[in-house]
Design an enzyme around this catalytic site. Structure first.
Site, PDB file in Angstrom:
ATOM      1  N   ASP A 157       0.819  -1.200   0.000  1.00 40.58           N
ATOM      2  CA  ASP A 157       0.000   0.000   0.000  1.00 40.58           C
ATOM      3  C   ASP A 157       0.864   1.264   0.000  1.00 40.58           C
ATOM      4  O   ASP A 157       0.818   2.063   0.924  1.00 40.58           O
ATOM      5  CB  ASP A 157      -0.917  -0.059   1.244  1.00 40.58           C
ATOM      6  CG  ASP A 157      -1.832   1.146   1.353  1.00 40.58           C
ATOM      7  OD1 ASP A 157      -2.159   1.741   0.318  1.00 40.58           O
ATOM      8  OD2 ASP A 157      -2.213   1.487   2.495  1.00 40.58           O
ATOM      9  N   ASN A 405       7.192  -7.234   6.643  1.00 40.88           N
ATOM     10  CA  ASN A 405       5.947  -6.607   7.069  1.00 40.88           C
ATOM     11  C   ASN A 405       4.777  -7.415   6.540  1.00 40.88           C
ATOM     12  O   ASN A 405       4.661  -7.637   5.322  1.00 40.88           O
ATOM     13  CB  ASN A 405       5.846  -5.183   6.513  1.00 40.88           C
ATOM     14  CG  ASN A 405       4.542  -4.512   6.915  1.00 40.88           C
ATOM     15  OD1 ASN A 405       4.326  -4.223   8.089  1.00 40.88           O
ATOM     16  ND2 ASN A 405       3.650  -4.274   5.958  1.00 40.88           N
ATOM     17  N   GLU A 406       3.932  -7.882   7.445  1.00 39.28           N
ATOM     18  CA  GLU A 406       2.672  -8.531   7.109  1.00 39.28           C
ATOM     19  C   GLU A 406       2.778  -9.661   6.089  1.00 39.28           C
ATOM     20  O   GLU A 406       2.052  -9.676   5.091  1.00 39.28           O
ATOM     21  CB  GLU A 406       1.658  -7.480   6.636  1.00 39.28           C
ATOM     22  CG  GLU A 406       1.352  -6.424   7.685  1.00 39.28           C
ATOM     23  CD  GLU A 406       0.081  -5.624   7.374  1.00 39.28           C
ATOM     24  OE1 GLU A 406      -0.310  -5.582   6.195  1.00 39.28           O
ATOM     25  OE2 GLU A 406      -0.505  -5.075   8.314  1.00 39.28           O
ATOM     26  N   ASN A 460       0.236  -5.248  13.646  1.00 42.64           N
ATOM     27  CA  ASN A 460      -0.478  -4.203  12.920  1.00 42.64           C
ATOM     28  C   ASN A 460      -1.959  -4.508  13.085  1.00 42.64           C
ATOM     29  O   ASN A 460      -2.439  -5.533  12.599  1.00 42.64           O
ATOM     30  CB  ASN A 460      -0.131  -4.242  11.426  1.00 42.64           C
ATOM     31  CG  ASN A 460       1.307  -3.822  11.152  1.00 42.64           C
ATOM     32  OD1 ASN A 460       2.012  -3.380  12.052  1.00 42.64           O
ATOM     33  ND2 ASN A 460       1.737  -3.946   9.906  1.00 42.64           N
ATOM     34  N   TYR A 462      -6.124  -3.205  13.133  1.00 44.19           N
ATOM     35  CA  TYR A 462      -7.099  -2.205  12.670  1.00 44.19           C
ATOM     36  C   TYR A 462      -8.505  -2.496  13.183  1.00 44.19           C
ATOM     37  O   TYR A 462      -9.469  -2.356  12.455  1.00 44.19           O
ATOM     38  CB  TYR A 462      -7.046  -2.121  11.136  1.00 44.19           C
ATOM     39  CG  TYR A 462      -5.744  -1.499  10.660  1.00 44.19           C
ATOM     40  CD1 TYR A 462      -5.601  -0.122  10.610  1.00 44.19           C
ATOM     41  CD2 TYR A 462      -4.641  -2.289  10.308  1.00 44.19           C
ATOM     42  CE1 TYR A 462      -4.402   0.463  10.210  1.00 44.19           C
ATOM     43  CE2 TYR A 462      -3.440  -1.715   9.915  1.00 44.19           C
ATOM     44  CZ  TYR A 462      -3.329  -0.339   9.870  1.00 44.19           C
ATOM     45  OH  TYR A 462      -2.144   0.247   9.473  1.00 44.19           O
ATOM     46  N   TYR A 466     -10.657  -1.566   9.592  1.00 46.35           N
ATOM     47  CA  TYR A 466     -10.972  -2.617   8.603  1.00 46.35           C
ATOM     48  C   TYR A 466     -11.889  -3.682   9.205  1.00 46.35           C
ATOM     49  O   TYR A 466     -12.588  -4.394   8.490  1.00 46.35           O
ATOM     50  CB  TYR A 466      -9.689  -3.278   8.085  1.00 46.35           C
ATOM     51  CG  TYR A 466      -8.805  -2.360   7.274  1.00 46.35           C
ATOM     52  CD1 TYR A 466      -9.272  -1.745   6.114  1.00 46.35           C
ATOM     53  CD2 TYR A 466      -7.498  -2.096   7.669  1.00 46.35           C
ATOM     54  CE1 TYR A 466      -8.469  -0.897   5.374  1.00 46.35           C
ATOM     55  CE2 TYR A 466      -6.682  -1.254   6.935  1.00 46.35           C
ATOM     56  CZ  TYR A 466      -7.167  -0.656   5.789  1.00 46.35           C
ATOM     57  OH  TYR A 466      -6.363   0.177   5.065  1.00 46.35           O
ATOM     58  N   GLU A 499       1.483  -0.857  13.997  1.00 48.18           N
ATOM     59  CA  GLU A 499       0.516  -0.064  13.237  1.00 48.18           C
ATOM     60  C   GLU A 499      -0.830  -0.134  13.943  1.00 48.18           C
ATOM     61  O   GLU A 499      -1.284  -1.221  14.310  1.00 48.18           O
ATOM     62  CB  GLU A 499       0.305  -0.601  11.799  1.00 48.18           C
ATOM     63  CG  GLU A 499       1.464  -0.397  10.862  1.00 48.18           C
ATOM     64  CD  GLU A 499       1.193  -0.876   9.424  1.00 48.18           C
ATOM     65  OE1 GLU A 499       0.007  -0.970   9.032  1.00 48.18           O
ATOM     66  OE2 GLU A 499       2.163  -1.165   8.722  1.00 48.18           O
ATOM     67  N   TRP A 544      -0.003   4.386  12.739  1.00 48.54           N
ATOM     68  CA  TRP A 544       0.032   4.382  11.276  1.00 48.54           C
ATOM     69  C   TRP A 544      -0.827   5.504  10.770  1.00 48.54           C
ATOM     70  O   TRP A 544      -1.997   5.472  10.960  1.00 48.54           O
ATOM     71  CB  TRP A 544      -0.464   3.039  10.713  1.00 48.54           C
ATOM     72  CG  TRP A 544      -0.153   2.912   9.257  1.00 48.54           C
ATOM     73  CD1 TRP A 544      -1.044   3.019   8.208  1.00 48.54           C
ATOM     74  CD2 TRP A 544       1.129   2.662   8.672  1.00 48.54           C
ATOM     75  NE1 TRP A 544      -0.388   2.847   7.007  1.00 48.54           N
ATOM     76  CE2 TRP A 544       0.945   2.634   7.268  1.00 48.54           C
ATOM     77  CE3 TRP A 544       2.413   2.485   9.193  1.00 48.54           C
ATOM     78  CZ2 TRP A 544       2.001   2.419   6.381  1.00 48.54           C
ATOM     79  CZ3 TRP A 544       3.453   2.274   8.307  1.00 48.54           C
ATOM     80  CH2 TRP A 544       3.235   2.233   6.921  1.00 48.54           C
ATOM     81  N   LYS A 564      -4.272   7.933   6.733  1.00 48.08           N
ATOM     82  CA  LYS A 564      -4.194   7.596   8.163  1.00 48.08           C
ATOM     83  C   LYS A 564      -3.188   8.466   8.912  1.00 48.08           C
ATOM     84  O   LYS A 564      -2.930   8.259  10.095  1.00 48.08           O
ATOM     85  CB  LYS A 564      -3.844   6.118   8.344  1.00 48.08           C
ATOM     86  CG  LYS A 564      -4.954   5.185   7.840  1.00 48.08           C
ATOM     87  CD  LYS A 564      -4.759   3.758   8.280  1.00 48.08           C
ATOM     88  CE  LYS A 564      -5.807   2.860   7.658  1.00 48.08           C
ATOM     89  NZ  LYS A 564      -5.643   2.681   6.210  1.00 48.08           N
TER      90      LYS A 564
HETATM   91  C1  BDP Z   1      -1.080  -2.459   6.520  1.00 42.50           C
HETATM   92  C2  BDP Z   1       0.239  -2.189   5.861  1.00 42.50           C
HETATM   93  C3  BDP Z   1       0.452  -0.734   5.492  1.00 42.50           C
HETATM   94  C4  BDP Z   1      -0.834  -0.126   5.001  1.00 42.50           C
HETATM   95  C5  BDP Z   1      -1.834  -0.169   6.132  1.00 42.50           C
HETATM   96  C6  BDP Z   1      -3.177   0.471   5.737  1.00 42.50           C
HETATM   97  O1  BDP Z   1       1.327  -2.667   6.600  1.00 42.50           O
HETATM   98  O2  BDP Z   1       1.451  -0.656   4.526  1.00 42.50           O
HETATM   99  O3  BDP Z   1      -0.673   1.167   4.511  1.00 42.50           O
HETATM  100  O4  BDP Z   1      -2.070  -1.501   6.510  1.00 42.50           O
HETATM  101  O5  BDP Z   1      -3.995  -0.229   5.168  1.00 42.50           O
HETATM  102  O6  BDP Z   1      -1.659  -3.473   5.806  1.00 42.50           O
HETATM  103  O7  BDP Z   1      -3.349   1.651   5.954  1.00 42.50           O
END
Ligand code: BDP
Length: 590
Positions: A157, A405-406, A460, A462, A466, A499, A544, A564
């Site tokens: 992203d 990362n992820e 990370n 959300y 999400y 994040e 993030w 974000k």
């Molecule tokens: C995670 C990623 C990051 C994205 C973020 C997002 O590590 O690169 O920008 O989520 O969706 O998946 O904002």
């Protein structure tokens, strides 16, 4: 490889400026001038310096061209071209002769050019591409649609900016030169034993090594390259309270002529992970800060030192003490400034997109699949790790390596893959720093297969964006539940949030505090912090993102930006910034 410095024995020239540029839309002969060029500033991405959407989005090969002059005397020296980074892959031509190739867009490489140059004007061409696939780091789904046309779906992203992103420097040394210096050390109370690892190329008669303090006083010295130097009363490098020593190495000929001299900055600090805490110099350290991006107007991912400096000052003022180099190693000057200002850095290799069905909205189509069957990244992943650690091993700011990362750490094969990667990383790092892999929500505590390999659990998350969108009560419950499972599985490991975030359109306000408004972003963070503050094993919060940044256009990416940020791309603070300022400047983890 040493960072290029001008010393008594080394000259240094910066080739930044306006270069010629063109897309490879016809066969190009490196011996001839580019047939159809335009001007392009270097270093910077090419994408945002032009008003041409087709070229901005073009996937394939490109060329840069410039001239440099070699004075007569300089022909006696060893001439080296040093590239801070060219994104993603490139070939280097001097006077039409191909002298180097490099894979990977975020680490330096250099090449001796003596066999290709002559006194007077020389021609330098860089042929590069922005192509990523299942073998590269980062990864993308790439289709060659014939006759040089590509379709590419990146699995990350941020916009796949490309070009010569960091400085190109021409430096000289004598034929005998220092090739590598690592300031390795052991600490015993206030005493530091330094065992430098120094590689020399060529013959020399004798050597001198000195350790200098910040007042330029010599506090230890030795006549042997493999000797141990002792700092009796060490001034430690501390988070947000930096102290840097310098190790100076001199090489002399049998006739006592100075052949080479180089000075490397370093800091002394210890790191330990135990009892679900992260210790720096024996003190528990709580990470407060951000995931960031190298991303700015017109320059794209090109180095922007004034902005790096401003960002560090903004962070310092708001009480942040750390950041992660999401999702690739940052410019070397930025790392040096982090050392000098005392920021604590999680250094990340560009291993992003190791998840075959990755989708930016982390949504339904991201099913567990066969990533580790279809990806063939091991070789380039190790190559990128090697180059990152070779460049960054002496930065006291770097306290942990993030080796991905992820990734799809919940899919079969993940454990084998990361066992090999993490063993490799530990072997490479003379300081044996902790290693982590940043975990994605889809591989939560119940699904992840690699947690046992990591020194620190980095998440990370959300919840409230999400997942549990617009339902922060439910988000808190889910977050707390998942955290408890991680802690049960790995009670001794600290958990750091690398994040958390919610897209927020600057200037959008809502009395109903609905998503995308600045009020929702504030509520979102408060909800997350409430949970963090109640869990003693949560040892960090990196938000993030520090600032809004450019990514691929998409339905949830307003204006092709990920919103974000706590700041806009122009560094205007959103409502949350003031709240963070109060939280972090008065923060004490219970
Ligand atoms: C995670 C990623 C990051 C994205 C973020 C997002 O590590 O690169 O920008 O989520 O969706 O998946 O904002």
């Amino acid at each position: 490889m040493l960072y290029p410095e001008q010393t008594v024995t080394r000259t240094l020239e910066d080739l930044s400026g306006l270069w010629k540029f063109q897309v490879e839309d016809q066969e190009i002969d490196p011996k001839q001038a580019l047939p159809n060029p335009m001007w392009m500033a270097v270093p910077a991405s090419f994408n945002d310096q032009i008003v041409d959407r087709k070229l901005h989005d073009h996937i394939g090969w490109f060329w840069y061209e410039t001239k440099f002059n070699i004075p007569v005397d300089q022909m006696k020296k060893r001439n080296v071209l040093h590239f801070g980074s060219v994104t993603q892959n490139c070939e280097i031509y001097v006077n039409g002769l191909k002298i180097a190739e490099h894979i990977g867009g975020f680490t330096p490489f250099e090449v001796e050019i003596d066999k290709a140059i002559h006194e007077g004007e020389n021609d330098l061409k860089v042929r590069f591409n922005n192509l990523l696939d299942n073998t590269t780091i980062p990864t993308a789904d790439l289709k060659n649609t014939g006759s040089g046309d590509y379709q590419m779906r990146t699995r990350f992203d941020f916009f796949n900016y490309s070009g010569i992103h960091r400085r190109v420097q021409l430096y000289t040394t004598n034929r005998t030169y220092l090739d590598h210096i690592a300031v390795n050390y052991d600490v015993e109370g206030s005493k530091t034993m330094i065992h430098p690892d120094i590689h020399v190329f060529g013959n020399y008669g004798s050597a001198k090594i000195k350790v200098l303090d910040e007042d330029n006083q010599i506090i230890a010295q030795s006549d042997s390259l493999d000797g141990t130097l002792v700092i009796a009363n060490t001034h430690r490098w501390q988070p947000m309270n930096a102290y840097l020593y310098r190790l100076q190495v001199e090489l002399f000929s049998n006739k006592n002529e100075l052949l080479d001299v180089y000075t490397q900055e370093f800091g002394v600090r210890t790191i330990e992970v135990k009892d679900h805490k992260f210790f720096i110099n024996g003190m528990p350290f709580y990470f407060k800060g951000f995931g960031r991006h190298e991303d700015s107007l017109a320059r794209g991912k090109g180095v922007n030192l004034p902005l790096v400096n401003l960002d560090y000052h903004i962070m310092k003022k708001m009480g942040a003490n750390s950041f992660r180099t999401s999702h690739y190693p940052y410019d070397e000057e930025a790392m040096r400034l982090a050392d000098r200002m005392g920021f604590v850095v999680i250094d990340e290799v560009p291993a992003v997109g190791l998840f075959e069905s990755f989708n930016v909205s982390l949504g339904g189509r991201m099913q567990a699949g066969e990533t580790w069957v279809h990806m063939n990244t091991m070789k380039n992943h190790k190559h990128a790790l090697r180059e990152m650690i070779e460049r960054d091993h002496d930065h006291p700011s770097v306290v942990m390596w993030s080796v991905a990362n992820e990734p799809a750490s919940h899919e079969p094969g993940a454990h084998e893959y990361f066992k090999e990667i993490i063993d490799y990383t530990k072997k490479l790092d003379p300081q044996k720093r902790p290693v982590t892999v940043v975990n994605i929500m889809n591989a939560d505590a119940t699904k992840d297969l690699i947690g046992d390999l990591l020194d620190v659990v980095c998440l990370n998350r959300y919840y409230g964006w999400y997942v549990d969108f617009d339902d922060l009560e439910q988000a808190k419950d889910q977050l707390q539940k998942e955290l408890s499972i991680w802690n049960e599985k790995f009670p001794d490991k600290p958990i750091i949030f690398t994040e958390i975030g919610a897209d927020t359109v600057s200037g959008m306000h809502s009395v109903m505090r609905t998503p995308y408004s600045e009020e929702y972003q504030l509520d979102y963070y408060k909800a997350n912090f409430e949970i963090f503050d109640n869990c003693d094993y949560v040892q960090g919060e990196q938000l993030w993102n520090f600032a809004d940044f450019v990514t691929e256009p998409g339905m949830i990416r307003i204006g092709a930006e990920n919103r974000k940020g706590v700041f806009t791309r122009n560094r205007e603070p959103k409502l949350i910034a003031e709240y963070l300022n109060n939280r972090w400047n008065n923060f004490h983890k219970k």
